[in-house]
Design an enzyme around this catalytic site. Structure first.
Site, PDB file in Angstrom:
ATOM      1  CB  ALA A  37      53.800  21.275  52.210  1.00 48.64           C
ATOM      2  CG  HIS A  38      52.381  17.550  48.129  1.00 50.44           C
ATOM      3  ND1 HIS A  38      52.720  18.812  47.755  1.00 50.44           N
ATOM      4  CD2 HIS A  38      51.298  17.215  47.382  1.00 50.44           C
ATOM      5  CE1 HIS A  38      51.885  19.232  46.806  1.00 50.44           C
ATOM      6  NE2 HIS A  38      51.012  18.282  46.563  1.00 50.44           N
TER       7      HIS A  38
END
Lengths: 203, 295
Positions: A37-38
């Site tokens: 997700a980062h």
């Protein structure tokens, strides 16, 4: 050591009050994000695409939860923190670009993150590793989920939390890192232990 | 009575017990550590762990979201007949437990990176077999978390370094791990045998309650000495500082090759999950690690 209770959105001014060792509890919006997700969020930023969530002032949680779907409703079964060092690759940029103020995880983070915390106004907090049910109890509702194609642990889970904690401030906005302080004491203690046990010192 | 079904049901129940309730020795050690700590940060961490344990028991939910890789230790008796297909029964129980409890699917193919989704795969669940005398079947479930396992190490020391080298290797392993394996940790140490044997013994040592010292007084003394030394490092709960870095050190050993001195260290997080039961031919089940009746 002081105890603070915060409601999201948390301001830069709020987090600049905090010092390592302080305890905080968070009420409001908590978003989970792990490696994938980062990575995707920063790729979106590069391309100028709109993110599904505004991270400003929310609490970011390094966590891959177990979630069950019962009658069309998401139920959080367990949601303890994951090891934060893996996110060291992305976090400084994440703080700079998205103005996240509170980062929660376990095991500590490195220099780059600490510098970003100081420069842009954010703190890194430790939530007790493995305390998955304690965390799940503070999660009152799953508000939404984004990027579920990344898989359950890697998706962005948007939680509504009440008194989520205790969270120990481990990196503050003054450049202090509690983990580094503890480990430098540990290195000194190790020498004494070697001596007491009659062990050879490192060459 | 269907004995096969009984074994499967008992195994599912053991997995549920293991992930939702800690054995008494570990729970007591965590409580004692909370009382002993004076550092506020350390106390806060231990309080969170104790609260979490109570909540997990009450709500029957896994105490940690990492429910581990599933490992079994099975003792088969020469007079217990229902042993054919036992590995299939344990596999079926693992799949059922993953769905029913639920457990996090933690079996990933190391080349394709595909998660099997049900905690089974090649060699997984891993089963350790032992044949003993008697008329029962003893099953121990040992779900092992990944964060602490990653801090485990093997040292092929020089025999000249001897016991001193072994102690240093154990202490260095703990210091290098710092807060990453979710301390307070429990250490399993395996000495001798060979590379694989030292690691196997190290993990097996974790099956012994932390309140029970090795029967050999020499080894027992080293266990106590290492525990004290590790707690003097000051790493503390979650690596945030304090007096409690470890709750126990358990050592096992085998005789070694004259040219080798293998030392295996397996690191176990505070969520030291295990559960054991004996099943008798008439279907009676006796739980050895947990105070429970049958479900």
């Amino acid at each position: 050591m002081a105890v603070f209770r915060f409601k999201t959105p948390v301001s830069e001014e709020d987090v600049r009050k905090l010092k390592i060792g302080d305890i905080i509890y968070v009420t409001g919006t908590l978003v989970t994000a792990r490696d994938e997700a980062h990575k995707r969020a920063l790729e979106y930023y590069e391309k100028g695409e709109k993110l599904p969530i505004d991270f400003e002032g929310v609490a970011l949680y390094h966590c891959g939860p177990i979630i069950k779907k019962i009658n069309d409703e998401w139920i959080t079964v367990a949601a303890g923190p994951t090891t934060s060092t893996r996110m060291e690759l992305f976090e400084a940029e994440f703080i700079e670009k998205f103005k996240v103020r509170i980062i929660i995880g376990k095991g500590g983070m490195g220099k780059k993150t600490a510098e970003a915390c100081k420069k842009y106004g954010a703190v890194y907090c430790a939530f007790t590793g493995g305390a998955a049910v304690l965390a799940a109890e503070a999660i009152k509702k799953v508000k939404s989920v984004e990027w579920l194609d990344l898989g359950m642990p890697e998706a962005l889970w948007v939680f509504e939390v009440e008194n989520f904690g205790p969270l120990t401030v481990a990196i503050d906005t003054y450049g202090n890192n509690l983990y580094h302080e503890v480990m430098s004491k540990v290195e000194a203690n190790k020498k004494e232990i070697y001596e007491r046990l009659g062990l050879k010192k490192e060459e | 009575m269907n004995l096969v079904q009984k074994i499967e049901d008992t195994t599912v129940n053991l997995l549920r017990l293991a992930v939702t309730r800690l054995p008494r020795d570990v729970k007591d050690a965590l409580k004692a550590a909370y009382e002993r700590e004076t550092d506020q940060t350390a106390k806060t961490q231990l309080k969170a762990i104790l609260d979490n344990i109570t909540l997990a028991e009450k709500t029957e939910r896994p105490m940690c979201q990492d429910t581990g890789v599933i490992i079994f230790y099975v003792k088969i008796c020469d007079k217990f007949e229902e042993i054919s297909g036992l590995s299939e029964i344990l596999k079926t129980a693992t799949v059922r437990a993953t769905r029913e409890i639920p457990l996090r699917p933690n079996a990933v193919h190391p080349i394709t990176q595909k998660n099997s989704g049900d905690n089974t795969g090649r060699y997984i669940p891993y089963i350790n077999w032992e044949i003993i005398q008697g008329n029962f079947l003893e099953i121990t479930v040992f779900p092992k978390g990944g964060g602490s396992e990653n801090m485990s190490r093997l040292g092929m020391l020089k025999p000249g370094e001897g016991v001193e080298g072994m102690k240093k290797f154990v202490i260095d392993t703990v210091v290098q791990a710092g807060g990453q394996p979710c301390p307070p940790i429990i250490l399993g140490v395996g000495i001798g045998g060979g590379a694989d044997i030292a690691m196997k013994l190290a993990k097996k040592a974790l099956l012994r309650p932390i309140t029970q010292r090795h029967p050999d007084p020499e080894i027992a003394k080293i266990e106590e000495e290492l525990l004290e030394a590790i707690n003097e490092t000051g790493i503390g709960p979650m690596g945030l500082g304090g007096k409690t870095t470890s709750l126990g050190v358990n050592i096992e050993y085998a005789h070694r090759h004259p040219a080798s001195y293998p030392v295996g260290v397996v690191v176990q997080c505070w969520a030291a999950r295990k559960a054991t039961a004996r099943i008798y031919p008439d279907g009676t089940v006796e739980y050895l690690t947990h105070e429970v009746g049958e479900k």
